[in-house]
Scaffold this motif. Structure first.
Motif, mmCIF file in Angstrom:
data_model
loop_
_atom_site.group_PDB
_atom_site.id
_atom_site.type_symbol
_atom_site.label_atom_id
_atom_site.label_comp_id
_atom_site.label_asym_id
_atom_site.label_seq_id
_atom_site.Cartn_x
_atom_site.Cartn_y
_atom_site.Cartn_z
ATOM 1 N N LYS A 67 -84.411 0.681 2.484
ATOM 2 C CA LYS A 67 -84.057 0.933 3.871
ATOM 3 C C LYS A 67 -82.823 1.818 3.910
ATOM 4 N N SER A 68 -82.902 2.884 4.669
ATOM 5 C CA SER A 68 -81.827 3.864 4.701
ATOM 6 C C SER A 68 -80.633 3.342 5.483
ATOM 7 N N GLN A 69 -79.447 3.645 4.966
ATOM 8 C CA GLN A 69 -78.195 3.302 5.648
ATOM 9 C C GLN A 69 -77.585 4.511 6.355
ATOM 10 N N MET A 70 -78.271 5.650 6.271
ATOM 11 C CA MET A 70 -77.749 6.886 6.860
ATOM 12 C C MET A 70 -78.040 6.934 8.353
ATOM 13 N N ASN A 71 -77.269 7.770 9.056
ATOM 14 C CA ASN A 71 -77.565 8.015 10.467
ATOM 15 C C ASN A 71 -78.905 8.731 10.572
ATOM 16 N N GLN A 72 -79.748 8.254 11.456
ATOM 17 C CA GLN A 72 -81.093 8.798 11.526
ATOM 18 C C GLN A 72 -81.131 10.040 12.414
ATOM 19 N N PRO A 73 -82.025 10.971 12.084
ATOM 20 C CA PRO A 73 -82.115 12.205 12.881
ATOM 21 C C PRO A 73 -82.599 11.904 14.297
ATOM 22 N N PRO A 74 -82.185 12.734 15.243
ATOM 23 C CA PRO A 74 -82.587 12.517 16.649
ATOM 24 C C PRO A 74 -84.023 12.985 16.884
ATOM 25 N N VAL A 75 -84.976 12.136 16.563
ATOM 26 C CA VAL A 75 -86.377 12.488 16.754
ATOM 27 C C VAL A 75 -86.971 11.600 17.839
ATOM 28 N N VAL A 76 -88.014 12.105 18.461
ATOM 29 C CA VAL A 76 -88.705 11.353 19.499
ATOM 30 C C VAL A 76 -89.941 10.710 18.872
ATOM 31 N N LEU A 77 -89.985 9.391 18.896
ATOM 32 C CA LEU A 77 -91.117 8.679 18.333
ATOM 33 C C LEU A 77 -92.256 8.630 19.339
ATOM 34 N N PRO A 78 -93.496 8.513 18.868
ATOM 35 C CA PRO A 78 -94.632 8.410 19.799
ATOM 36 C C PRO A 78 -94.420 7.300 20.813
ATOM 37 N N ALA A 79 -94.903 7.502 22.021
ATOM 38 C CA ALA A 79 -94.647 6.576 23.132
ATOM 39 C C ALA A 79 -95.168 5.175 22.844
ATOM 40 N N GLU A 80 -96.245 5.061 22.055
ATOM 41 C CA GLU A 80 -96.829 3.738 21.802
ATOM 42 C C GLU A 80 -96.063 2.936 20.752
ATOM 43 N N ILE A 81 -95.049 3.541 20.144
ATOM 44 C CA ILE A 81 -94.283 2.868 19.100
ATOM 45 C C ILE A 81 -93.095 2.134 19.703
ATOM 46 N N ASP A 82 -92.945 0.859 19.347
ATOM 47 C CA ASP A 82 -91.798 0.060 19.771
ATOM 48 C C ASP A 82 -90.624 0.370 18.843
ATOM 49 N N ASN A 83 -89.593 1.011 19.384
ATOM 50 C CA ASN A 83 -88.465 1.439 18.563
ATOM 51 C C ASN A 83 -87.805 0.283 17.822
ATOM 52 N N SER A 84 -87.849 -0.906 18.399
ATOM 53 C CA SER A 84 -87.210 -2.048 17.749
ATOM 54 C C SER A 84 -87.946 -2.479 16.485
ATOM 55 N N GLN A 85 -89.186 -1.995 16.314
ATOM 56 C CA GLN A 85 -89.991 -2.338 15.142
ATOM 57 C C GLN A 85 -89.994 -1.223 14.092
ATOM 58 N N VAL A 86 -89.105 -0.233 14.271
ATOM 59 C CA VAL A 86 -89.075 0.920 13.378
ATOM 60 C C VAL A 86 -87.833 0.880 12.497
ATOM 61 N N ILE A 87 -88.040 1.143 11.198
ATOM 62 C CA ILE A 87 -86.924 1.332 10.273
ATOM 63 C C ILE A 87 -87.115 2.689 9.605
ATOM 64 N N TRP A 88 -86.054 3.159 8.956
ATOM 65 C CA TRP A 88 -86.146 4.421 8.220
ATOM 66 C C TRP A 88 -86.055 4.115 6.732
ATOM 67 N N LEU A 89 -86.975 4.710 5.988
ATOM 68 C CA LEU A 89 -87.058 4.447 4.553
ATOM 69 C C LEU A 89 -86.778 5.711 3.764
ATOM 70 N N GLU A 90 -86.144 5.535 2.621
ATOM 71 C CA GLU A 90 -85.957 6.653 1.701
ATOM 72 C C GLU A 90 -86.549 6.273 0.346
ATOM 73 N N GLU A 91 -87.189 7.241 -0.283
ATOM 74 C CA GLU A 91 -87.865 7.000 -1.556
ATOM 75 C C GLU A 91 -86.870 7.082 -2.705
ATOM 76 N N LEU A 92 -87.007 6.157 -3.665
ATOM 77 C CA LEU A 92 -86.197 6.214 -4.872
ATOM 78 C C LEU A 92 -86.705 7.348 -5.756
ATOM 79 N N GLU A 93 -85.829 7.925 -6.529
ATOM 80 C CA GLU A 93 -86.173 9.116 -7.298
ATOM 81 C C GLU A 93 -87.114 8.817 -8.458
ATOM 82 N N ASP A 94 -87.965 9.801 -8.746
ATOM 83 C CA ASP A 94 -88.823 9.799 -9.943
ATOM 84 C C ASP A 94 -89.729 8.582 -10.038
ATOM 85 N N HIS A 95 -90.115 8.036 -8.882
ATOM 86 C CA HIS A 95 -91.024 6.884 -8.850
ATOM 87 C C HIS A 95 -90.483 5.695 -9.640
#
Length: 246
Positions: A198-226
């Motif tokens: 789970k990312s600890q960075m400030n998230q970019p100002p993007v508009v999520l699809p209207a049907e998505i509940d923002n409270s159920q959204v997290i931002w993920l970052e992939e670890l390097e080299d699998h």
């Protein structure tokens, strides 16, 4: 015929190198997986131990690793049963408090049967954001699909783009998770197992699809080299059930 061989035979005619041949074929496999019990795969003794387990038997708390992975002396074991180009079958035997970290199954359909014990499952699916570029290591939004306890026996299915393709498990008691993957992981075909945090960075100002509940959204970052988080170890265990021939 042993139930595990019935399951394997059904997988052989229901799965292709591209995955399940139909939803009906997938349901036939699920019905047979539902019938599998610990005794059918040589885990009757382990299941009995899990039934008698209590919190007083819990191991001492381990420290937490660099990426948040719990580090305990007891190691998760993987019991390999079968693999071909269309599917793979295996069982993860998890001691209490062990964690399988957040990971994905790209382009894969996965049936999971909790054979014995209890665990906590947390799963997500990617949220498609128009005009938001997808970079391998850039943070991406994911919506919560499941955050709950599972108690054996319980079978679930996840799909390439639905059902919680990105997930993590934490064992509450000793437990065993039987996985059927179609198609199996394959680096040659671009189906790597990637791990996320789970990312600890400030998230970019993007508009999520209207049907998505923002409270159920997290931002993920992939670890390097699998690579998995520090401290996550899976050892090869001995499968003691009926042998599956090619």
């Amino acid at each position: 015929m042993p139930k595990i061989k019935n399951l394997s035979n059904a997988c052989k005619v229901s799965f292709s190198p591209q995955g399940p041949i139909s939803e009906e074929a997938l349901e036939r496999v699920r019905a047979l997986l539902d019938e599998i019990r610990p005794l059918d795969v040589g885990l009757d003794n382990e299941a009995q131990i899990a039934r008698n387990w209590s919190s007083s038997m819990r191991p001492s708390n381990g420290r937490r690793g660099r990426n948040g992975a719990n580090q305990f002396s007891a190691t998760i074991k993987y019991l390999h049963i079968h693999e071909c180009e269309s599917f793979s079958m295996g069982i993860f035997c998890m001691p209490p408090s062990s964690v399988i970290p957040l990971h994905n199954h790209p382009g894969m359909t996965v049936l999971s049967k909790l054979l014995y014990g209890r665990l906590h499952a947390e799963s997500y699916d990617w949220v498609d954001v128009p005009d938001h570029p997808i970079d391998q290591f850039q943070t991406r939004p994911a919506k919560l699909v499941k955050d709950c306890e599972m108690t054996a026996p319980e079978t679930t299915i996840l799909y390439p783009n639905a059902g919680g393709n990105i997930h993590t498990f934490r064992a509450i008691t000793p437990c065993a998770l039987f996985d059927v993957l179609s198609p199996p992981y394959s680096a040659e075909d671009g189906r790597h197992c990637s791990y996320f945090r789970k990312s600890q960075m400030n998230q970019p100002p993007v508009v999520l699809p209207a049907e998505i509940d923002n409270s159920q959204v997290i931002w993920l970052e992939e670890l390097e080299d699998h690579q998995p988080p520090e401290g996550f170890v899976v050892a090869r265990g001995l499968y003691k059930g009926p042998v599956i021939r090619r």
